[in-house]
Design a protein around this motif. Structure first.
Motif, short mmCIF file in Angstrom:
data_model
loop_
_atom_site.label_atom_id
_atom_site.label_comp_id
_atom_site.label_asym_id
_atom_site.label_seq_id
_atom_site.Cartn_x
_atom_site.Cartn_y
_atom_site.Cartn_z
N PRO A 1 63.84 70.40 29.60
CA PRO A 1 63.55 70.04 30.99
C PRO A 1 62.06 69.98 31.33
CG PRO A 1 65.42 71.53 30.92
CD PRO A 1 64.89 71.44 29.51
N ALA A 2 61.26 70.87 30.76
CA ALA A 2 59.82 70.87 31.06
C ALA A 2 59.11 69.63 30.55
CB ALA A 2 59.17 72.13 30.50
N ASN A 3 59.70 68.93 29.59
CA ASN A 3 59.09 67.72 29.03
C ASN A 3 59.70 66.45 29.58
OD1 ASN A 3 57.27 69.12 27.49
ND2 ASN A 3 58.49 69.08 25.63
N VAL A 4 60.35 66.57 30.74
CA VAL A 4 60.89 65.41 31.45
C VAL A 4 60.29 65.42 32.85
CG1 VAL A 4 62.95 64.26 32.32
CG2 VAL A 4 63.04 65.48 30.13
N LEU A 5 59.43 64.46 33.14
CA LEU A 5 58.80 64.35 34.45
C LEU A 5 59.68 63.56 35.40
CD1 LEU A 5 55.07 63.65 33.48
CD2 LEU A 5 56.18 65.84 33.93
N ILE A 6 59.58 63.88 36.70
CA ILE A 6 60.34 63.19 37.74
C ILE A 6 59.38 62.40 38.61
CG2 ILE A 6 62.04 63.44 39.57
CD1 ILE A 6 63.01 64.51 36.90
N SER A 7 59.58 61.09 38.68
CA SER A 7 58.68 60.23 39.44
C SER A 7 59.01 60.31 40.93
CB SER A 7 58.80 58.78 38.96
OG SER A 7 60.02 58.21 39.41
N SER A 8 58.16 59.70 41.74
CA SER A 8 58.40 59.66 43.19
C SER A 8 59.64 58.85 43.52
CB SER A 8 57.18 59.07 43.90
OG SER A 8 56.88 57.78 43.40
N GLN A 9 60.08 57.99 42.58
CA GLN A 9 61.33 57.24 42.76
C GLN A 9 62.53 57.99 42.19
OE1 GLN A 9 58.53 55.66 41.18
NE2 GLN A 9 57.85 55.01 43.23
N ASP A 10 62.33 59.27 41.82
CA ASP A 10 63.39 60.13 41.28
C ASP A 10 63.91 59.61 39.94
OD1 ASP A 10 64.59 62.60 41.77
OD2 ASP A 10 66.48 61.67 42.38
N ILE A 11 63.00 59.10 39.13
CA ILE A 11 63.32 58.60 37.79
C ILE A 11 62.75 59.56 36.75
CG2 ILE A 11 62.92 56.73 36.12
CD1 ILE A 11 62.79 54.82 38.50
N CYS A 12 63.52 59.85 35.71
CA CYS A 12 63.07 60.74 34.64
C CYS A 12 62.26 59.97 33.61
CB CYS A 12 64.27 61.38 33.93
SG CYS A 12 65.17 62.56 34.94
N LYS A 13 61.16 60.58 33.17
CA LYS A 13 60.32 60.00 32.13
C LYS A 13 60.00 61.07 31.09
CE LYS A 13 58.05 56.49 35.04
NZ LYS A 13 58.07 55.27 34.22
N ILE A 14 60.25 60.75 29.83
CA ILE A 14 60.00 61.69 28.74
C ILE A 14 58.50 61.74 28.46
CG2 ILE A 14 60.43 62.16 26.29
CD1 ILE A 14 63.10 60.66 26.62
N VAL A 15 57.98 62.96 28.29
CA VAL A 15 56.55 63.16 28.06
C VAL A 15 56.35 64.19 26.97
CG1 VAL A 15 56.26 65.04 29.74
CG2 VAL A 15 54.36 63.42 29.35
N ASP A 16 55.12 64.37 26.55
CA ASP A 16 54.70 65.39 25.58
C ASP A 16 55.30 65.14 24.19
OD1 ASP A 16 53.71 67.56 24.27
OD2 ASP A 16 54.18 69.00 25.84
N PHE A 17 54.60 64.31 23.42
CA PHE A 17 55.05 63.93 22.08
C PHE A 17 54.33 64.72 20.99
CE2 PHE A 17 56.70 60.61 24.64
CZ PHE A 17 57.75 60.05 23.94
N GLY A 18 53.83 65.90 21.31
CA GLY A 18 53.06 66.68 20.35
C GLY A 18 53.84 67.15 19.15
N CYS A 19 55.17 67.17 19.23
CA CYS A 19 56.02 67.56 18.09
C CYS A 19 56.72 66.35 17.46
CB CYS A 19 57.08 68.56 18.54
SG CYS A 19 56.43 70.15 19.06
N SER A 20 56.41 65.16 17.93
CA SER A 20 57.17 63.98 17.52
C SER A 20 56.84 63.53 16.10
CB SER A 20 56.91 62.83 18.49
OG SER A 20 55.57 62.37 18.38
N LEU A 21 57.71 62.68 15.57
CA LEU A 21 57.51 62.07 14.26
C LEU A 21 57.83 60.59 14.34
CD1 LEU A 21 59.11 64.53 11.67
CD2 LEU A 21 56.70 63.97 11.90
N LYS A 22 57.05 59.80 13.65
CA LYS A 22 57.36 58.38 13.45
C LYS A 22 57.93 58.27 12.05
CE LYS A 22 56.90 53.92 14.59
NZ LYS A 22 57.67 53.33 13.49
N VAL A 23 59.21 57.92 11.96
CA VAL A 23 59.90 57.96 10.67
C VAL A 23 60.04 56.55 10.11
CG1 VAL A 23 61.14 60.05 11.25
CG2 VAL A 23 62.18 57.84 11.74
N ASP A 24 60.40 56.50 8.83
CA ASP A 24 60.59 55.23 8.15
C ASP A 24 61.89 54.57 8.60
OD1 ASP A 24 58.29 55.72 6.72
OD2 ASP A 24 59.37 56.73 5.09
N SER A 25 62.04 53.32 8.26
CA SER A 25 63.27 52.60 8.56
C SER A 25 64.46 53.33 7.95
CB SER A 25 63.21 51.18 8.01
OG SER A 25 64.40 50.48 8.25
N GLY A 26 65.51 53.51 8.74
CA GLY A 26 66.66 54.27 8.26
C GLY A 26 66.51 55.74 8.55
N CYS A 27 65.39 56.13 9.20
CA CYS A 27 65.16 57.51 9.64
C CYS A 27 65.10 58.49 8.48
CB CYS A 27 66.21 57.95 10.65
SG CYS A 27 66.19 56.99 12.17
#
Length: 338
Positions: A194-220
């Protein structure tokens, strides 16, 4: 403005072995015509929203910085940039684990080239900071769209108004739409909560904080190095058991984390009690999950369907968990029972 420093000054070659180590502020883009990062910019409009992400920040265009939040990752400020309100994130250097902090900075840019209504947009990022803007504790700076100062954690636990079914279903669909998009571009977030999901003024969720993310190869499928890096950081309460065991990474790790987040949206309770190490051991060895028993929320017809859906997201075998696309279809079925 000096050119961004080469990534080879920050990370050893074996971390990103397939990259050209030229003048580049991010290891994410490889060009056939050379190693310099080329960033298309619409010069007919001076607005930040008209740009693809840039490897240069025009520091003299920053105005009116106001602190928004801070933590182990660094600090976030609300600033004016090229006439628009944006968020500025200064990524902090970790003195105990310099490699992990550097990898976290580059991971922040794994989705920088992507655009989706449920993912926070990156505007610019660089490791080059002028003396009058920088300090020794900062690795780099990232400019992002300014969504607001509310996140899903605050909505769940800090707001007195009820979180109605149609609202948490809509929030859940926003998160899943963001994950479906990221996974379709081979980006794993690996810290959905929940802390990494921001809520916009239009009440829309946006995913944030990619510090743990990975870009994987095709086929994951991921490399051994990527697997090792994927176990750095993250939030233990939302971490998939295969990651805790040091096994292979896949999009299904994000589905597990989404399941914990969905449970929080439904119950507005904390997922676990007890000490961190006890919880980690129980999740892996004894299939511990947030409780769905003796809770009236899960005793209705809708609640029973939610319980089944959660059990699928939490399956100890990641290959048996549904995809984000499949979960969106399940949410539509839940909506029909409101």
């Amino acid at each position: 403005m000096p050119s961004p420093i080469p990534i080879s000054r920050l990370l050893p070659r074996d971390i990103y072995p397939s990259l050209d180590f030229g003048i580049c502020s991010s290891p994410l883009t490889k060009h056939s015509h050379g190693s310099t990062l080329q960033v298309p910019i619409n010069r007919h409009h001076g607005k930040a929203a008209s740009r693809l992400w840039s490897s240069v920040i025009h520091w003299k265009e920053l105005r009116s910085a106001q602190p928004v939040g801070s933590g182990g990752f660094g600090s976030v400020y609300r600033v004016e940039y090229l006439g628009e309100i944006v968020a500025l994130k200064k990524v902090k250097k970790c003195t105990k684990n310099k490699l992990a902090s550097r990898q976290s900075f580059w991971a922040e840019l794994n989705a920088a080239h992507l655009r989706h209504s449920n993912v926070v947009r990156v505007i610019a990022a660089t490791t080059c900071v002028p003396d009058d803007f920088g300090d020794d504790s900062s690795i780099g700076t990232i400019l992002m769209e300014f969504v607001g100062d509310r996140n899903l954690q605050q909505i769940i636990y800090g707001c007195p108004e009820p979180l109605e079914v149609d609202r948490w279903l809509r929030y859940s669909a926003d998160i899943l739409n963001g994950l479906r998009f990221l996974h379709s571009h081979s980006v794993l977030h690996l810290d959905i909560k929940p802390a990494n999901v921001l809520i916009s003024s239009q009440d829309i969720c946006k995913i944030v904080d990619f510090g743990c993310s990975l870009k994987v190869d095709s086929g994951c499928e991921v490399s051994t190095v990527s697997r090792q890096l994927s176990h750095v950081g993250g939030t233990y309460t939302h971490r998939a058991p295969e990651l805790l065991r040091g096994e292979a990474v896949s999009p299904k790790a994000d589905i597990f984390s989404f399941g914990i987040t969905l449970w929080q949206l439904i119950t507005r309770e904390q997922p676990y009690d007890g000490e961190r190490q006890h919880v980690l051991y129980a999740v892996v060895a004894h299939n511990l999950r947030p409780s769905v028993h003796n809770n009236p929320v899960f005793e209705t017809e809708l609640g029973l369907l939610c319980k089944t859906l959660l059990s699928q997201c939490w399956n100890a075998d990641g290959t048996c968990r549904p995809t984000a696309k499949e979960l969106l279809l399940h949410l539509e079925r839940l909506r029909s029972h409101i």
